[in-house]
Design a protein around this motif. Structure first.
Motif, PDB file in Angstrom:
ATOM      1  N   ASP A 165      63.804  83.019   2.182  1.00 50.26           N
ATOM      2  CA  ASP A 165      63.430  82.060   1.831  1.00 50.26           C
ATOM      3  C   ASP A 165      64.113  81.676   0.424  1.00 50.26           C
ATOM      4  OD1 ASP A 165      61.900  81.427   3.921  1.00 50.26           O
ATOM      5  OD2 ASP A 165      59.952  82.375   3.076  1.00 50.26           O
ATOM      6  N   THR A 166      64.509  82.833  -0.221  1.00 48.69           N
ATOM      7  CA  THR A 166      65.077  82.781  -1.500  1.00 48.69           C
ATOM      8  C   THR A 166      66.513  82.263  -1.352  1.00 48.69           C
ATOM      9  OG1 THR A 166      65.884  85.181  -1.403  1.00 48.69           O
ATOM     10  CG2 THR A 166      63.819  84.800  -2.423  1.00 48.69           C
ATOM     11  N   TRP A 167      67.074  82.054  -0.357  1.00 50.97           N
ATOM     12  CA  TRP A 167      68.378  81.403  -0.359  1.00 50.97           C
ATOM     13  C   TRP A 167      68.214  79.887  -0.455  1.00 50.97           C
ATOM     14  CZ3 TRP A 167      71.288  80.003   4.752  1.00 50.97           C
ATOM     15  CH2 TRP A 167      72.136  79.483   4.515  1.00 50.97           C
ATOM     16  N   ARG A 168      67.251  79.316  -0.048  1.00 51.42           N
ATOM     17  CA  ARG A 168      67.002  77.722   0.173  1.00 51.42           C
ATOM     18  C   ARG A 168      66.515  77.794  -1.123  1.00 51.42           C
ATOM     19  NH1 ARG A 168      66.450  75.843   5.597  1.00 51.42           N
ATOM     20  NH2 ARG A 168      66.588  77.687   7.299  1.00 51.42           N
ATOM     21  N   LEU A 169      66.711  76.079  -1.648  1.00 51.19           N
ATOM     22  CA  LEU A 169      66.129  75.388  -2.612  1.00 51.19           C
ATOM     23  C   LEU A 169      64.880  75.158  -2.458  1.00 51.19           C
ATOM     24  CD1 LEU A 169      69.413  73.291  -3.561  1.00 51.19           C
ATOM     25  CD2 LEU A 169      68.424  75.144  -5.027  1.00 51.19           C
ATOM     26  N   PRO A 170      63.972  75.372  -3.151  1.00 57.51           N
ATOM     27  CA  PRO A 170      62.483  75.144  -2.911  1.00 57.51           C
ATOM     28  C   PRO A 170      62.341  73.598  -3.169  1.00 57.51           C
ATOM     29  CG  PRO A 170      62.442  76.362  -4.791  1.00 57.51           C
ATOM     30  CD  PRO A 170      63.826  76.312  -4.247  1.00 57.51           C
ATOM     31  N   LEU A 171      61.169  73.257  -2.599  1.00 63.38           N
ATOM     32  CA  LEU A 171      60.592  71.742  -2.860  1.00 63.38           C
ATOM     33  C   LEU A 171      59.240  71.984  -3.037  1.00 63.38           C
ATOM     34  CD1 LEU A 171      62.087  69.743   0.188  1.00 63.38           C
ATOM     35  CD2 LEU A 171      63.093  69.839  -2.159  1.00 63.38           C
ATOM     36  N   ARG A 172      58.719  71.541  -4.364  1.00 64.83           N
ATOM     37  CA  ARG A 172      57.569  71.940  -4.937  1.00 64.83           C
ATOM     38  C   ARG A 172      56.764  70.873  -4.510  1.00 64.83           C
ATOM     39  NH1 ARG A 172      58.743  76.938  -6.819  1.00 64.83           N
ATOM     40  NH2 ARG A 172      60.519  76.819  -8.167  1.00 64.83           N
ATOM     41  N   GLY A 173      55.221  71.240  -4.723  1.00 69.47           N
ATOM     42  CA  GLY A 173      54.236  70.188  -4.422  1.00 69.47           C
ATOM     43  C   GLY A 173      53.817  70.200  -3.121  1.00 69.47           C
ATOM     44  N   SER A 174      52.863  69.436  -2.570  1.00 70.54           N
ATOM     45  CA  SER A 174      52.419  69.267  -1.308  1.00 70.54           C
ATOM     46  C   SER A 174      53.212  68.349  -0.396  1.00 70.54           C
ATOM     47  CB  SER A 174      51.050  68.542  -1.003  1.00 70.54           C
ATOM     48  OG  SER A 174      50.906  67.339  -1.644  1.00 70.54           O
ATOM     49  N   GLY A 175      53.853  67.291  -1.216  1.00 64.43           N
ATOM     50  CA  GLY A 175      54.920  66.492  -0.508  1.00 64.43           C
ATOM     51  C   GLY A 175      56.344  67.377  -0.079  1.00 64.43           C
ATOM     52  N   GLY A 176      56.501  68.143  -1.122  1.00 63.33           N
ATOM     53  CA  GLY A 176      57.819  68.988  -1.055  1.00 63.33           C
ATOM     54  C   GLY A 176      57.625  69.895   0.314  1.00 63.33           C
ATOM     55  N   ALA A 177      56.361  70.629   0.513  1.00 66.58           N
ATOM     56  CA  ALA A 177      55.946  71.640   1.553  1.00 66.58           C
ATOM     57  C   ALA A 177      55.942  70.741   2.751  1.00 66.58           C
ATOM     58  CB  ALA A 177      54.727  72.348   1.234  1.00 66.58           C
ATOM     59  N   GLU A 178      55.547  69.518   2.804  1.00 64.08           N
ATOM     60  CA  GLU A 178      55.641  68.949   4.193  1.00 64.08           C
ATOM     61  C   GLU A 178      57.231  68.541   4.474  1.00 64.08           C
ATOM     62  OE1 GLU A 178      53.658  66.876   7.118  1.00 64.08           O
ATOM     63  OE2 GLU A 178      52.815  68.560   5.731  1.00 64.08           O
ATOM     64  N   LEU A 179      57.941  68.134   3.501  1.00 61.02           N
ATOM     65  CA  LEU A 179      59.157  67.983   3.990  1.00 61.02           C
ATOM     66  C   LEU A 179      59.926  69.330   4.053  1.00 61.02           C
ATOM     67  CD1 LEU A 179      61.710  65.889   4.160  1.00 61.02           C
ATOM     68  CD2 LEU A 179      62.054  66.109   1.595  1.00 61.02           C
ATOM     69  N   ALA A 180      59.630  70.366   3.610  1.00 59.94           N
ATOM     70  CA  ALA A 180      60.112  71.597   3.904  1.00 59.94           C
ATOM     71  C   ALA A 180      60.074  72.025   5.030  1.00 59.94           C
ATOM     72  CB  ALA A 180      59.860  72.592   2.870  1.00 59.94           C
ATOM     73  N   ARG A 181      58.772  71.694   5.657  1.00 54.95           N
ATOM     74  CA  ARG A 181      58.278  72.238   7.128  1.00 54.95           C
ATOM     75  C   ARG A 181      59.579  71.458   8.041  1.00 54.95           C
ATOM     76  NH1 ARG A 181      55.002  70.173   9.615  1.00 54.95           N
ATOM     77  NH2 ARG A 181      54.818  71.803  11.313  1.00 54.95           N
ATOM     78  N   VAL A 182      59.974  70.096   7.823  1.00 58.35           N
ATOM     79  CA  VAL A 182      60.856  69.419   8.592  1.00 58.35           C
ATOM     80  C   VAL A 182      62.071  69.986   8.451  1.00 58.35           C
ATOM     81  CG1 VAL A 182      61.592  67.177   9.314  1.00 58.35           C
ATOM     82  CG2 VAL A 182      59.302  67.449   8.513  1.00 58.35           C
ATOM     83  N   LEU A 183      62.616  70.282   7.390  1.00 58.94           N
ATOM     84  CA  LEU A 183      64.004  70.702   7.090  1.00 58.94           C
ATOM     85  C   LEU A 183      63.962  72.260   7.518  1.00 58.94           C
ATOM     86  CD1 LEU A 183      64.680  69.362   3.577  1.00 58.94           C
ATOM     87  CD2 LEU A 183      65.371  68.717   5.585  1.00 58.94           C
ATOM     88  N   GLY A 184      63.037  73.033   7.737  1.00 57.01           N
ATOM     89  CA  GLY A 184      63.061  74.514   8.369  1.00 57.01           C
ATOM     90  C   GLY A 184      62.819  75.289   7.255  1.00 57.01           C
ATOM     91  N   GLY A 185      62.158  74.935   6.038  1.00 53.30           N
ATOM     92  CA  GLY A 185      61.792  75.947   5.109  1.00 53.30           C
ATOM     93  C   GLY A 185      62.136  75.761   3.804  1.00 53.30           C
ATOM     94  N   GLY A 186      63.154  74.505   3.569  1.00 54.27           N
ATOM     95  CA  GLY A 186      63.747  74.324   2.224  1.00 54.27           C
ATOM     96  C   GLY A 186      65.142  73.686   2.703  1.00 54.27           C
ATOM     97  N   VAL A 187      65.889  73.553   1.387  1.00 58.73           N
ATOM     98  CA  VAL A 187      67.099  72.864   1.392  1.00 58.73           C
ATOM     99  C   VAL A 187      68.123  73.932   1.073  1.00 58.73           C
ATOM    100  CG1 VAL A 187      68.707  71.167   0.163  1.00 58.73           C
ATOM    101  CG2 VAL A 187      66.266  70.793   0.183  1.00 58.73           C
TER     102      VAL A 187
END
Length: 640
Positions: free
Chosen positions: A191-213
């Motif tokens: 997970d440290t390889w990906r750029l994190p998306l903060r907040g509840s909205g970021g976590a929801e979008l990260a689910r769709v992206l596979g864990g982050g950017v």
């Protein structure tokens, strides 16, 4: 004769001195209209022979040696002709009365133009997009720089010789030599390889992206106009700008000369470049102020449509992420067609892909959609990018769905559920409860609840049905399957007519999936059949029943996947009775110890079990008899 011969020699000598080329003369012959360099013959220097060739047929004309030397090829340069629409820029190999672009359809707008096709040495394996990316990165056509600070391939010993020329058209560093899989990312990819998306909205979008950017990825987001694509990406820009760039470091690679084996390097705050070809920076700033994001100093706004200028700013800034809104509004100077045409979209996406892979910069693209709902432009655009997301939502409803159509770094068909308000998009904590709101306020409606899998997420959906009698003089009965596939709807009604003896020809049937959702998997068949039968017999269904199962052509109930996971999601919302096919075993988890499971082999058994149960499932201790068919004649009886 001697005097005439001397005069001719003198004339030839004067002609040679007048039209001779200098060795430093650039690119193309300046007397091309005289020497006939457009032909297919061998190369010669300028002189009276070339001057006289203007009177020869094109196939017999010779080529100036200066032009051949400047082009870097010993073969002649042929000129081709095509036809281009003066209205939209669409290119066709032959003349047509009407523009072949469906969005243009202009009549008598095709104009002829000539061009010299590019040679392999000039393109280096790529088109206008590849050349623009090389020019912005400061690389030569055949190789050169082109490497990222965060090489994924380890040291030089594993990536090949540093002085080896880059393969023609390649944009990924270290592609000259094969590498061991164990040497790629020696510290592991987590997970440290990906750029994190903060907040509840970021976590929801990260689910769709596979864990982050993922660094260096390209994400394409499509959707109807006004659905909220620009709002979503402005929030993404704020999330990435607030995050530390430590997550962009690949373990086991070198950053600023330091070898990081843990992925925990802390760097400066990240900057995000937001490029808009549709809005001014003042309009974007106004939206950011409304959303409460105007105080972020790490978001840079840039209003431009010329891609060369955009690429230059990306290389100069080296941002943590880039957002292009939209890919249909940018253009390259040396590519035929106007912005948004097939050639422009393809080459612009290719140029951005080169920059993303060379410099490990994630790029988000906004894509327009056509009238049919597909992303506008060539299909190759979806093949070029790494992730394709589609944003869905009704204009009169506040929730939005972000669905993954393609994802090289995660599961597809993942769905993120958001609610739109004046502050932007907010994640919905419990999507199933959202689609079942106000269900208890209409007890007389014939409806059934099922659980649909959206990627890895189970989601409860409610389907309503209404059967209204049709008089013979009114003609054929109507079918209105809203939110249900018409093919599955016709199959279910045919099974009910054949095996449950329902007179489907006597009623018009309306179905509706609450919330504007769409039932897309066969596991919802049983719920649709139960809802139709409930309205047909005017028998209510208990509010705490969930129906899961596929209906076959023989009326049998077939097994579906992940039933226990579906049951767990429904149990969280208070549902305690489940109707499933007999092929499914009883649940083994302790969290489902208090639920009732009714296993049925045939759709007729399921109808007997649930019809007439009223407001609760207390009467389900034993199957009940089928109610009397209101559309049967008196002399007919229902045969089990």
């Amino acid at each position: 004769m001697r005097g005439v011969s001397c005069a001719l020699k003198q004339l030839l000598r004067l002609a040679n001195s007048s039209f001779a080329h200098s060795a430093t003369r650039p690119s193309r012959c300046l007397a091309s209209d005289r020497c006939g360099w457009l032909g297919t013959g061998g190369s010669r220097t300028h002189g009276p022979v070339q001057v006289l060739q203007r009177n020869l047929p094109t196939s017999r004309r010779k080529i100036c040696s200066t032009t051949v030397a400047a082009s870097g090829s010993s073969s002649p340069v042929k000129v081709k002709q095509s036809w281009k629409c003066s209205k939209c820029g669409e290119v066709s190999p032959q003349w047509k009365g009407r523009c072949p672009n469906p969005s243009c359809d202009g009549w008598n707008t095709m104009e002829k133009f000539t061009y010299a096709p590019e040679t392999a040495s000039s393109t280096a394996g790529g088109g206008g997009g590849a050349r623009a990316a090389r020019a912005a990165s400061g690389t030569r056509a055949g190789g050169g720089q082109g490497g990222s600070l965060r090489s994924h391939g380890g040291d030089a010993s594993t990536s090949g010789r540093s002085d080896a020329p880059r393969r023609r058209g390649a944009w990924i560093a270290g592609s000259n030599r094969p590498q061991r899989l164990t040497d790629v990312g020696r510290g592991g990819f987590g997970d440290t390889w990906r750029l994190p998306l903060r907040g509840s909205g970021g976590a929801e979008l990260a689910r769709v992206l596979g864990g982050g950017v993922v660094p260096g990825s390209m994400v394409l987001i499509g959707g109807d106009p006004g659905v909220g694509k620009s709002t979503l990406l402005l929030q993404v820009a704020s999330m990435l700008a607030d995050a530390s760039t430590s997550a962009a470091v690949v373990p086991g690679t070198q950053v600023n000369g330091l070898d990081d084996m843990t992925g925990d390097l802390e760097l400066d705050a990240a900057s995000v470049l937001y490029v808009s070809g549709e809005e001014s920076i003042q309009q974007i700033g106004s939206r950011a102020e409304r959303m409460g994001l105007a105080g972020n100093d790490n978001i840079f706004l840039f209003s431009a449509t010329r891609l060369q200028d955009i690429l230059a700013e990306i290389i100069s800034m080296q941002p943590a992420a880039v957002i292009i809104d939209s890919i249909q509004t940018v253009y390259l100077d040396d590519v035929n067609g106007s912005a948004g045409s097939v050639s422009q979209v393809r080459e612009c996406a290719t140029a951005l892909l080169h920059i993303a892979k060379r410099h490990d910069i994630p790029i988000f693209l906004v894509g327009h959609v056509t009238k049919s709902g597909d992303i506008a432009g060539p299909k190759v655009l979806e093949h070029i990018v790494d992730v394709v997301l589609y944003m869905e939502g009704e204009k009169h409803q506040s929730f939005r769905l972000i669905r993954g159509i393609k994802n090289r770094y995660g599961a597809i068909e993942e769905v993120g559920v958001f609610s739109m308000n004046e502050k932007g998009l907010e994640a919905v904590a419990n999507p199933s409860a959202l689609f079942l709101t106000h269900r208890d306020s209409s007890p007389g409606v014939s409806s059934a609840v099922t659980v649909q899998m959206e990627g890895t997420r189970p989601m409860l959906l409610e389907v309503q049905a209404l059967c209204s009698p049709t008089q013979s003089k009114e003609g054929m009965p109507m079918r209105f399957p809203t939110g249900v596939s018409r093919d599955r709807f016709n199959l279910i009604t045919a099974v009910l007519a054949k095996h449950a003896r329902l007179k489907m020809h006597a009623v018009s049937i309306h179905t509706n999936v609450v919330g504007g959702m769409t039932m897309s998997e066969p596991a919802n068949d049983l719920a649709i059949a139960v809802a139709i039968a409930s309205s047909y017999y005017e028998q209510p269904i208990a509010r705490d029943i969930v129906c899961i199962g596929e209906v076959g052509l023989g009326g049998e109930l077939r097994e579906v996947g992940r039933v226990e996971q579906r049951m767990l999601e429904a149990a969280k919302l208070g549902f305690n009775t489940f109707v499933v096919p007999t092929t499914h075993a009883l649940p083994t988890t302790s969290r489902l110890s208090g639920v009732r499971v009714i296993r049925c082999k045939h759709v007729l058994e399921a109808l007997k079990a649930v019809l007439g149960t009223g407001q609760s499932s207390a009467s389900l201790a034993a199957p009940v008899d089928m109610p009397q068919d209101p559309f049967f004649d008196e002399e007919e009886t229902f045969d089990d």
